[in-house]
Design an enzyme around this catalytic site. Structure first.
Site, mmCIF file in Angstrom:
data_model
loop_
_atom_site.group_PDB
_atom_site.id
_atom_site.type_symbol
_atom_site.label_atom_id
_atom_site.label_comp_id
_atom_site.label_asym_id
_atom_site.label_seq_id
_atom_site.Cartn_x
_atom_site.Cartn_y
_atom_site.Cartn_z
ATOM 1 C CB VAL A 47 -0.957 -0.009 1.208
ATOM 2 C CG1 VAL A 47 -1.674 1.337 1.334
ATOM 3 C CG2 VAL A 47 -1.973 -1.137 1.078
ATOM 4 C CB SER A 94 -0.183 1.614 -4.275
ATOM 5 O OG SER A 94 -0.834 1.788 -3.030
ATOM 6 C CD GLU A 95 -2.201 5.902 -1.002
ATOM 7 O OE1 GLU A 95 -2.299 7.134 -0.846
ATOM 8 O OE2 GLU A 95 -3.034 5.242 -1.647
ATOM 9 C CB VAL A 96 5.316 6.437 -2.701
ATOM 10 C CG1 VAL A 96 6.484 7.223 -3.305
ATOM 11 C CG2 VAL A 96 5.366 6.530 -1.178
ATOM 12 C CE1 TYR A 101 -4.745 9.019 0.547
ATOM 13 C CE2 TYR A 101 -6.858 8.434 -0.429
ATOM 14 C CZ TYR A 101 -5.485 8.541 -0.518
ATOM 15 O OH TYR A 101 -4.841 8.170 -1.678
#
Length: 212
Positions: free
Chosen positions: A39, A42-44, A142
């Protein structure tokens, strides 16, 4: 605007979930895992980068660097080569440094604590919240570009220069705390759909930046 009423919250949630059930991007590979390292990757990767550019890279990256320990031990040249095509190479360097910190200070396990996440190189408030929501199903706040688009479109019609400080209370009010992972998947897809139908509402944010 003032805080949304309970009725407005209920209507908005149903609108978002209904559209997600009908049109959601359920096949995105990072939505099929709750592994905190995957995760985080993917976020970066998705920071200021469109999904279409991340899709060809994500699974190959995890095949080459399947854990934080593997990424920490990899030569920087290999990391940059695997990142090629995503742009903003400083993110790859920061992600490797984050993996080194996770290996050194957290026994190779991406932490669940917000402060510890934000102490990692390259991890800001949105990335930390994304890891908490998508890896741990925590009700973090978020706020990223598609979420901004959704909130501005529905709650700030006709407004320009909408500040994040105005959006955060609305985000907190509409958050489905019983299922935050599903909620943010749905909200991201709702914002994505809105941006394809009307002029991008996130451009009316005081914090707008263009994705590559």
């Amino acid at each position: 605007m003032t805080q949304p009423t309970p009725e407005q919250v209920a209507v908005f949630r149903e609108r978002v979930y209904e559209r997600w059930r009908a049109e959601g991007r359920h096949d995105l590979p990072w939505r099929r895992t709750a592994d905190p390292y995957a995760v985080l990757v993917s976020e970066v990767m998705l920071q200021q980068t469109q999904v279409a550019r991340v899709l060809p890279k994500y699974e190959g990256w995890l095949a080459e660097f399947p854990t934080a320990d593997a990424l920490a031990a990899a030569p920087l040249e290999a990391v940059l080569r695997a990142w090629s095509g995503l742009g903003y190479h400083r993110r790859a360097v920061a992600l490797k440094r984050a993996a080194e910190t996770v290996t050194r200070e957290h026994a190779g396990v991406v932490p669940r604590d917000e402060a510890a996440l934000r102490a990692l190189p390259g991890v800001g408030p949105a990335t930390a919240a994304g890891v908490l929501a998508f890896a741990f199903d925590e009700p973090a706040l978020y706020l990223e570009t598609n979420v901004r688009a959704a909130l501005i479109h529905d709650f700030f019609p006709g407004r320009d220069d909408v500040r994040d400080a105005e959006l955060i209370p609305v985000l907190a009010a509409v958050l489905d705390r019983d299922r935050p992972r599903d909620w943010y998947h749905a909200l991201l897809d709702y914002g994505y759909a809105i941006k394809r139908e009307v002029p991008n509402p996130s451009r009316r944010s005081a914090h707008h930046s263009r994705q590559s």
